[in-house]
Design an enzyme around this catalytic site. Structure first.
Site, PDB file in Angstrom:
ATOM      1  N   THR A 244       0.819  -1.284  -0.039  1.00 37.42           N
ATOM      2  CA  THR A 244      -0.064   0.084   0.047  1.00 37.42           C
ATOM      3  C   THR A 244       0.833   1.133   0.049  1.00 37.42           C
ATOM      4  O   THR A 244       1.845   1.512   0.699  1.00 37.42           O
ATOM      5  CB  THR A 244      -1.044  -0.074   1.309  1.00 37.42           C
ATOM      6  OG1 THR A 244      -1.607  -1.175   0.969  1.00 37.42           O
ATOM      7  CG2 THR A 244      -1.962   1.062   1.491  1.00 37.42           C
ATOM      8  N   CYS A 328      25.584   7.430   7.189  1.00 41.52           N
ATOM      9  CA  CYS A 328      25.451   5.912   7.659  1.00 41.52           C
ATOM     10  C   CYS A 328      26.641   5.335   8.406  1.00 41.52           C
ATOM     11  O   CYS A 328      26.781   4.352   8.881  1.00 41.52           O
ATOM     12  CB  CYS A 328      25.378   5.141   6.273  1.00 41.52           C
ATOM     13  SG  CYS A 328      24.586   5.804   4.905  1.00 41.52           S
TER      14      CYS A 328
HETATM   15  C1  LIG Z   1      24.180   9.562  -2.705  1.00 39.52           C
HETATM   16  C2  LIG Z   1      23.113   8.703  -1.740  1.00 39.52           C
HETATM   17  N1  LIG Z   1      22.603   7.777  -2.387  1.00 39.52           N
HETATM   18  C3  LIG Z   1      21.425   7.031  -1.516  1.00 39.52           C
HETATM   19  C4  LIG Z   1      21.182   7.463  -0.338  1.00 39.52           C
HETATM   20  C5  LIG Z   1      20.287   6.546   0.458  1.00 39.52           C
HETATM   21  O1  LIG Z   1      18.853   7.322   0.277  1.00 39.52           O
HETATM   22  P1  LIG Z   1      17.764   6.942   1.455  1.00 39.52           P
HETATM   23  O2  LIG Z   1      18.440   7.600   2.781  1.00 39.52           O
HETATM   24  O3  LIG Z   1      16.512   7.640   0.993  1.00 39.52           O
HETATM   25  O4  LIG Z   1      17.707   5.533   1.237  1.00 39.52           O
HETATM   26  C6  LIG Z   1      21.647   8.588   0.138  1.00 39.52           C
HETATM   27  C7  LIG Z   1      21.502   8.951   1.643  1.00 39.52           C
HETATM   28  O5  LIG Z   1      22.360   8.975   2.592  1.00 39.52           O
HETATM   29  C8  LIG Z   1      22.829   9.201  -0.465  1.00 39.52           C
HETATM   30  O6  LIG Z   1      23.572  10.536  -0.074  1.00 39.52           O
END
Ligand SMILES: Cc1ncc(COP(=O)(O)O)c(C=O)c1O
Length: 379
Positions: A244, A328
């Protein structure tokens, strides 16, 4: 109108995430209150929710100059990238060759590892000292069985803009079977990201890097390309993404896509001022990558002999939030990022990432520059 400030702190970490725009918040709120129907229901509530999703899809599609049905909403950039990578590989009867740039986000690199474990040959595309992929060098790595090439548009740690159009041109010329996946999570809303002009087959976006909500993004496909869903379920998103729909998130992404991230030249002036403040305060400091190829809104400065976490903690105490690399990884053990390693930045050089937002006024920029200079004196 700017987001309500939670504190006096100056936020320079917009590559990690962004404050939702008040117009996005209002639209998400309205969607939660008024559009809580299931878009698949046939009654009035369902039709209203379906309409809200349709309008959002049209807004995103308009910015990329694609037909709305080319947009597949996902739970964010990570899922959009996984959908393209895993979906492309699953469509092939036998394992093939996949090229991934050395500076891709973990969302691509880790998913590519899954492809390797499934028997595909995954190779790394190196970057030059400039922080950019060389299209000719990449062309030399292409093979007759290359399925997919993943190169991001703007790197999240250095701000370097990759030569996507030139890469797409090389692929078209010599290896038209290979699909080009472009992570446009950091570039969308600042740089032009028209799918056709870039020459990409797939483009991935994320709401929270765009003053939109977290937990929503999309994968945009060139005409004629189809992907199998990653998991089983209902027929939502043209059968490409069962489950959904996240109606409020999708509505917020649509508004954020329409608003963009602000005037690129104002963002560039702010970034330049911040970089200059660091370079002036710290002899030996240098901007990472090639200035001529830097995006307006993200920069990285290397500081030989300085621990980035010490500086970032002191900046936070003084009311400036910044970071040194991808969010991250920033809470894990202090290991150098794969991006900085690929550019040849030595491990002893702490890196400060500066990513301003469009609401910073001159007084806040002055204060940020003064705090940067003070923290660099003290660390
Ligand atoms: C270049 C890049 N790609 C992908 C992502 C991942 O995106 P999301 O946090 O929406 O999963 C990030 C986020 O840190 C990013 O900076």
């Amino acid at each position: 109108m700017q987001p309500a400030a939670r504190s006096e702190a100056i936020y320079l970490d917009n590559a990690a995430t962004t404050a939702p725009d008040p117009r996005v918040i209002a639209a998400v709120h309205d969607a939660l209150v008024q559009c809580w129907g299931n878009p698949s229901s046939s009654h009035q509530l369902g039709l209203e929710a379906e309409r809200a999703v349709r309008v959002a899809r049209e807004r995103v599609a308009a910015r990329l100059e694609v037909a709305p049905e080319r947009v597949t909403f996902t739970s964010g950039g990570t899922e959009a990238l996984a959908l393209a990578l895993l979906g492309t590989a699953r469509q092939r009867p036998r394992p093939g060759h996949v090229l991934v740039s050395a500076i891709e986000h973990a969302a691509v690199q880790r998913t590519a590892e899954q492809l390797r474990a499934a028997g595909h040959t995954v190779e790394t595309i190196p970057v030059e000292h400039s922080g950019c992929v060389d299209p000719d060098r990449l062309a030399g790595l292409l093979r007759a069985d290359t399925l997919l090439v993943a190169v991001m548009h703007v790197n999240n740690e250095t701000g370097m803009v990759q030569p996507i159009e030139a890469i797409a041109e090389r692929l078209r010329r010599s290896h038209p079977q290979a699909r080009l996946l472009v992570d446009a999570v950091q570039s969308f809303g600042v740089l032009p990201t028209r799918l056709g002009a870039l020459g990409a087959h797939w483009l991935a976006l994320s709401g929270h890097k765009l003053h939109g909500p977290k937990g929503v993004g999309c994968l945009v496909a060139a005409p004629g390309l189809a992907l199998p869903p990653l998991w089983g379920g209902g027929p939502q998103e043209h059968g490409r993404r069962p489950g959904t729909e996240n109606v409020p998130g999708i509505v917020g992404l649509g508004v954020a896509a329409e608003l963009g991230k602000g005037d690129p030249s104002a963002l560039e002036r702010a970034t330049d001022r911040l970089v200059e403040a660091v370079l002036t305060a710290r002899p030996g400091a240098y901007a990472v990558g090639d200035r001529a190829r830097r995006a307006p809104h993200i920069a990285a400065v290397a500081l030989p002999g300085l621990r980035a976490d010490t500086l970032i903690n002191r900046l936070a105490e003084l009311g400036v939030y910044a970071s040194s690399q991808s969010a991250c990884r920033s809470r894990g053990p202090a290991v150098q990022s794969h991006v900085l390693a690929a550019l040849g930045v030595p491990t002893g050089h702490g890196v400060l990432r500066l990513a301003p937002h469009r609401w910073l006024d001159d007084a806040q920029l002055d204060r940020a520059c003064a705090v940067l200079a003070r923290a660099l004196r003290e660390c």
